[in-house]
Design an enzyme around this catalytic site. Structure first.
Site, mmCIF file in Angstrom:
data_model
loop_
_atom_site.group_PDB
_atom_site.id
_atom_site.type_symbol
_atom_site.label_atom_id
_atom_site.label_comp_id
_atom_site.label_asym_id
_atom_site.label_seq_id
_atom_site.Cartn_x
_atom_site.Cartn_y
_atom_site.Cartn_z
ATOM 1 N N HIS A 296 -8.923 63.123 -54.385
ATOM 2 C CA HIS A 296 -9.492 63.754 -55.573
ATOM 3 C C HIS A 296 -9.903 62.653 -56.540
ATOM 4 O O HIS A 296 -9.173 61.680 -56.732
ATOM 5 C CB HIS A 296 -8.450 64.678 -56.215
ATOM 6 N N HIS B 3 -17.247 61.281 -63.781
ATOM 7 C CA HIS B 3 -16.447 62.435 -64.174
ATOM 8 C C HIS B 3 -17.107 63.059 -65.399
ATOM 9 O O HIS B 3 -17.137 62.466 -66.471
ATOM 10 C CB HIS B 3 -15.009 62.002 -64.484
#
Length: 123
Positions: free
Chosen positions: A14, A59
């Site tokens: 992740h 992100h």
């Protein structure tokens, strides 16, 4: 793969591209190579429109740095599909095509495109 997905263990990662926390850390293409060489077979690629029309990995809604999608795909190609340089370039183009056509969900790279007998899943 002939059994239900729940019968398999898939080593996954992740926020693969991040070197630290998901708010302020640096994004690094080498993280993809590192996790794949350690046996990971499912990596995350958070891909968004870049400022110059070229997709970037970062992100969203955070202060992380950005890396070009081409660099990420090249790193994945080298680490997940060890082969000759010509074959690697071809596989990188296939990965780019797969990433462009699949915007959500999981996509398994066909075994005919892989040097490894283990599945690689892009999510």
């Amino acid at each position: 793969m002939s059994r239900p997905l729940t019968h398999y263990h898939i080593a996954s990662s992740h926020n693969t591209y991040l070197t630290g926390n998901q708010i302020t850390s640096r994004s690094d293409v080498e993280m993809y190579e590192r996790v794949l060489l350690m046996g990971c077979r499912c990596v995350e690629i958070d891909c968004f429109d870049g400022q110059n029309g070229e997709p970037e990995v970062y992100h969203k809604n955070a202060m992380t740095s950005r890396i070009p999608i081409r660099s990420v795909l090249d790193a994945i190609s080298k680490a997940a599909f060890p082969a000759s340089h010509a074959e690697t370039a071809s596989r990188s183009a296939s990965l780019a095509s797969a990433t462009e056509t699949e915007s959500s969900g999981m996509r398994q790279i066909p075994s005919s495109s892989r040097a490894s007998p283990y599945p690689v899943i892009l999510s």
